[in-house]
Motif scaffolding. Structure first.
Motif, PDB file in Angstrom:
ATOM      1  N   THR A 107      34.383  86.071 -41.542  1.00 33.06           N
ATOM      2  CA  THR A 107      35.323  86.655 -42.502  1.00 33.06           C
ATOM      3  C   THR A 107      34.863  86.354 -43.918  1.00 33.06           C
ATOM      4  O   THR A 107      35.028  87.164 -44.838  1.00 33.06           O
ATOM      5  CB  THR A 107      36.743  86.098 -42.283  1.00 33.06           C
ATOM      6  N   GLY A 108      34.242  85.177 -44.088  1.00 27.23           N
ATOM      7  CA  GLY A 108      33.734  84.787 -45.396  1.00 27.23           C
ATOM      8  C   GLY A 108      32.647  85.701 -45.936  1.00 27.23           C
ATOM      9  O   GLY A 108      32.411  85.732 -47.145  1.00 27.23           O
ATOM     10  N   VAL A 109      31.985  86.465 -45.049  1.00 26.98           N
ATOM     11  CA  VAL A 109      30.998  87.442 -45.519  1.00 26.98           C
ATOM     12  C   VAL A 109      31.690  88.530 -46.334  1.00 26.98           C
ATOM     13  O   VAL A 109      31.169  89.009 -47.344  1.00 26.98           O
ATOM     14  CB  VAL A 109      30.239  88.070 -44.331  1.00 26.98           C
ATOM     15  N   LEU A 110      32.901  88.887 -45.921  1.00 24.81           N
ATOM     16  CA  LEU A 110      33.677  89.920 -46.633  1.00 24.81           C
ATOM     17  C   LEU A 110      34.551  89.317 -47.726  1.00 24.81           C
ATOM     18  O   LEU A 110      34.702  89.903 -48.804  1.00 24.81           O
ATOM     19  CB  LEU A 110      34.558  90.682 -45.641  1.00 24.81           C
ATOM     20  N   LEU A 111      35.132  88.162 -47.430  1.00 27.07           N
ATOM     21  CA  LEU A 111      36.018  87.488 -48.375  1.00 27.07           C
ATOM     22  C   LEU A 111      35.475  86.088 -48.632  1.00 27.07           C
ATOM     23  O   LEU A 111      35.820  85.133 -47.925  1.00 27.07           O
ATOM     24  CB  LEU A 111      37.447  87.409 -47.808  1.00 27.07           C
ATOM     25  N   PRO A 112      34.613  85.923 -49.627  1.00 26.30           N
ATOM     26  CA  PRO A 112      33.908  84.653 -49.862  1.00 26.30           C
ATOM     27  C   PRO A 112      34.820  83.451 -50.104  1.00 26.30           C
ATOM     28  O   PRO A 112      34.349  82.317 -50.023  1.00 26.30           O
ATOM     29  CB  PRO A 112      33.062  84.959 -51.108  1.00 26.30           C
ATOM     30  N   TRP A 113      36.109  83.694 -50.383  1.00 27.62           N
ATOM     31  CA  TRP A 113      37.025  82.559 -50.594  1.00 27.62           C
ATOM     32  C   TRP A 113      37.090  81.691 -49.342  1.00 27.62           C
ATOM     33  O   TRP A 113      37.267  80.481 -49.424  1.00 27.62           O
ATOM     34  CB  TRP A 113      38.422  83.069 -50.952  1.00 27.62           C
ATOM     35  N   PHE A 114      36.959  82.331 -48.171  1.00 28.27           N
ATOM     36  CA  PHE A 114      36.963  81.583 -46.916  1.00 28.27           C
ATOM     37  C   PHE A 114      35.567  81.033 -46.682  1.00 28.27           C
ATOM     38  O   PHE A 114      34.668  81.733 -46.211  1.00 28.27           O
ATOM     39  CB  PHE A 114      37.398  82.473 -45.746  1.00 28.27           C
ATOM     40  N   SER A 115      35.391  79.781 -47.042  1.00 27.39           N
ATOM     41  CA  SER A 115      34.071  79.166 -46.984  1.00 27.39           C
ATOM     42  C   SER A 115      34.195  77.689 -46.659  1.00 27.39           C
ATOM     43  O   SER A 115      35.173  77.029 -47.039  1.00 27.39           O
ATOM     44  CB  SER A 115      33.348  79.340 -48.319  1.00 27.39           C
ATOM     45  N   GLU A 116      33.212  77.170 -45.964  1.00 29.28           N
ATOM     46  CA  GLU A 116      33.169  75.746 -45.659  1.00 29.28           C
ATOM     47  C   GLU A 116      33.055  74.922 -46.926  1.00 29.28           C
ATOM     48  O   GLU A 116      33.511  73.785 -46.992  1.00 29.28           O
ATOM     49  CB  GLU A 116      31.972  75.464 -44.737  1.00 29.28           C
ATOM     50  N   GLN A 117      32.452  75.525 -47.972  1.00 31.33           N
ATOM     51  CA  GLN A 117      32.281  74.823 -49.252  1.00 31.33           C
ATOM     52  C   GLN A 117      33.532  74.842 -50.116  1.00 31.33           C
ATOM     53  O   GLN A 117      33.638  74.083 -51.077  1.00 31.33           O
ATOM     54  CB  GLN A 117      31.116  75.434 -50.033  1.00 31.33           C
ATOM     55  N   ASN A 118      34.482  75.732 -49.795  1.00 31.79           N
ATOM     56  CA  ASN A 118      35.719  75.815 -50.570  1.00 31.79           C
ATOM     57  C   ASN A 118      36.711  74.778 -50.026  1.00 31.79           C
ATOM     58  O   ASN A 118      37.551  75.070 -49.191  1.00 31.79           O
ATOM     59  CB  ASN A 118      36.305  77.223 -50.485  1.00 31.79           C
ATOM     60  N   VAL A 119      36.608  73.544 -50.530  1.00 36.92           N
ATOM     61  CA  VAL A 119      37.429  72.434 -50.042  1.00 36.92           C
ATOM     62  C   VAL A 119      38.793  72.482 -50.726  1.00 36.92           C
ATOM     63  O   VAL A 119      38.905  72.415 -51.948  1.00 36.92           O
ATOM     64  CB  VAL A 119      36.743  71.086 -50.302  1.00 36.92           C
ATOM     65  N   LEU A 120      39.848  72.594 -49.926  1.00 39.53           N
ATOM     66  CA  LEU A 120      41.211  72.663 -50.455  1.00 39.53           C
ATOM     67  C   LEU A 120      41.845  71.292 -50.581  1.00 39.53           C
ATOM     68  O   LEU A 120      42.712  71.078 -51.432  1.00 39.53           O
ATOM     69  CB  LEU A 120      42.073  73.539 -49.533  1.00 39.53           C
ATOM     70  N   LEU A 121      41.423  70.367 -49.719  1.00 39.61           N
ATOM     71  CA  LEU A 121      42.014  69.024 -49.717  1.00 39.61           C
ATOM     72  C   LEU A 121      40.956  68.018 -49.284  1.00 39.61           C
ATOM     73  O   LEU A 121      40.212  68.266 -48.332  1.00 39.61           O
ATOM     74  CB  LEU A 121      43.210  68.974 -48.755  1.00 39.61           C
ATOM     75  N   GLN A 122      40.899  66.899 -49.990  1.00 40.30           N
ATOM     76  CA  GLN A 122      39.963  65.848 -49.609  1.00 40.30           C
ATOM     77  C   GLN A 122      40.663  64.496 -49.707  1.00 40.30           C
ATOM     78  O   GLN A 122      41.233  64.146 -50.734  1.00 40.30           O
ATOM     79  CB  GLN A 122      38.722  65.852 -50.499  1.00 40.30           C
TER      80      GLN A 122
END
Length: 491
Positions: free
Chosen positions: A130-145
């Motif tokens: 899905t991240g190919v179409l919507l780059p926001w969904f990415s393993e690098q996009n960390v929402l919480l750490q």
């Protein structure tokens, strides 16, 4: 005219004795089989297979052997499913052939790793593409750490998809099978489209020369083709990816009490569905060889230059699409894989909870798992499966768990097919509406080949096989300690 594959049923016949509603027809069952088998593996694993066996000929041979084993497995399971067309499928077959403990060990491993691990891994694959179409969904996009723990947008979408599909399936088998039919048929059409496009627009003379001029040789590889026992070992190791791309063909048996005319429908759906999928897999791999050279270089700038072996992130199908039609085709493949993984997960979610229901009915799992909701589905089992699969998404260890359990899954396949022989002796008078084709030769050949693969993995991949055995073995004390507790609670 009456359709014999979906006979007209009275209102009483539409509900099985266990309370499940018989709403899965032959077409629905075939979609469960094909949809469960086709996930993300066929788009990825060929790269690793090519690195292992080196030769184009041996790469295709891996898929041929996998197809043979899958088909023999399906026709062998067919005899068992016709004898015991009940909810729980393989769990029931193992219980009837051996005893409750062996069956429990299968159910324990299924819940802990196999089914939930597959659900988690496939959900992440869905989110990743899905991240190919919507780059926001990415393993690098960390929402919480928090310390070393990270929660990404990719994990968020994976978990959301599991929750959504669990909710749909909790509303009744009719809702679940609708999604399976839509997404299952769509992915089959799309895969046929990929094959046609590859054959019409993608055939490359350079790739053909590289792959077929020395079909059983290294074809430009940096390393030589293994020979002798090294070749046998390489083929055994390479089989893992192909076999697990074809796994889940048996899951339709889990839903026995929800199937119309189950004694006939289960075996037909397994055989027809497996034949369709394995045929597609073999042709798609042939297309890969017609479009891309098997061996390229990791440093190449283009997908063609990287070839099958060094396809970026092992995404061979994406590389083929890029060569055929550029970025637009790559996006189309990403959408296809999204559809494929979404439908695959729906089938896995639908099927798994039925096994937990059967275990609970035997007093070996939480009593609530053995109840049906108003829609006639084991909702508690569905939601417990959902929770554990979501935790595996968060843990980041589901990939390791799947690797660890490879050996264990094959072990249970072997035990189940040996069960055909056991039951021929143990219960010879039991009605067998369908008898395994080629018995005893084909089932015995399956056991021999699958056992050889297991031995190869024990020797060459001990880091993955022994932990898998440990996971299974841990089920023994659980059976004796907690199983007794569940039985007392039931009593």
């Amino acid at each position: 005219m009456r359709n014999d594959t979906t006979p007209l049923l009275s209102e009483e016949e539409k509900t099985s004795k266990s309370g499940f509603k018989r709403e899965i027809t032959l077409f629905d069952a075939i979609m469960v089989v094909t949809g469960g088998m086709i996930g993300s593996g066929i788009f990825i694993v060929t790269a690793d297979i090519s690195r292992t066996v080196v030769s184009p000929g041996y790469m295709l041979l891996v898929w041929v052997i996998s197809g043979f084993l899958t088909m023999v497995g399906a026709i062998s399971y067919g005899e068992l499913s016709s004898m015991f067309p009940n909810v729980g499928g393989q769990y029931v077959y193992l219980k009837e052939a051996y005893n409750k403990m062996v069956a429990f060990l299968y159910g324990w491993t299924l819940f802990l790793v196999i089914q939930t691990g597959v659900i988690a891994a496939v959900a992440v694959a869905f989110a990743r593409f899905t991240g190919v179409l919507l780059p926001w969904f990415s393993e690098q996009n960390v929402l919480l750490q928090v310390g070393g723990f990270q929660f990404s947008s990719e994990q968020l979408l994976a978990i959301a998809s599991i929750i959504f599909l669990t909710y749909i399936n909790s509303r009744g088998v009719k809702s679940g099978k609708l999604i399976q039919n839509v997404f299952g048929s769509t992915k089959l059409i799309a895969l046929f489209g990929l094959i046609i496009l590859g054959l019409l627009l993608g055939i490359n003379d350079t790739a053909i020369e590289a792959n077929f001029s020395d079909f059983w040789g290294p074809s430009g590889a940096a390393s030589a083709v293994p020979t002798g026992m090294a070749l046998v070992s390489a083929l055994g190791i390479a089989m893992v990816g192909a076999l697990f791309s074809a796994d889940s063909w048996n899951n339709i048996g889990f839903s026995g009490d929800e199937i119309v005319n189950p004694k006939r429908t289960i075996v037909l759906s397994m055989v027809i569905g497996s034949a369709i999928v394995m045929g597609i897999y073999l042709v798609i791999n042939l297309v890969y060889l017609l479009v891309l050279p098997m061996h390229g270089t990791a440093e190449a700038a283009s997908a063609f230059g990287q070839g099958i072996t060094f396809a970026e992130n092992d995404r061979v199908a994406t590389a083929v699409a890029e060569v055929i039609g550029g970025y637009q085709a790559t996006v189309a493949i990403a959408i296809l894989i999204m559809i494929s993984t979404f439908g695959c997960n729906n089938g896995a979610i639908l099927s798994g909870a039925r096994v937990y229901y059967a275990i609970a009915k035997d007093g070996l799992f939480f009593e609530r798992m053995g109840r049906l909701n108003k829609q006639g589905v084991p909702a508690a089992g569905l939601w417990l499966q959902c929770v554990w699969a979501c935790l595996l998404c968060l843990s980041g260890t589901y990939g390791d768990l799947l690797d660890y359990v490879v050996f264990a899954v094959m072990l249970f396949y072997i035990l189940t097919i040996i069960g055909v022989f056991v039951l021929r002796v143990k219960r010879p008078d039991l009605p067998r509406p369908y008898k395994a084709f080629g018995y005893p030769v084909l089932p015995a050949l399956y056991v021999l080949l699958a056992s050889a693969i297991c031995i190869i993995l024990l020797i060459d991949k001990p880091n993955f096989t022994w932990p898998g055995l440990i996971i299974v073995a841990l089920g023994v004390p659980v059976f004796y300690l907690f199983g007794n507790k569940f039985r007392r609670l039931k009593g």
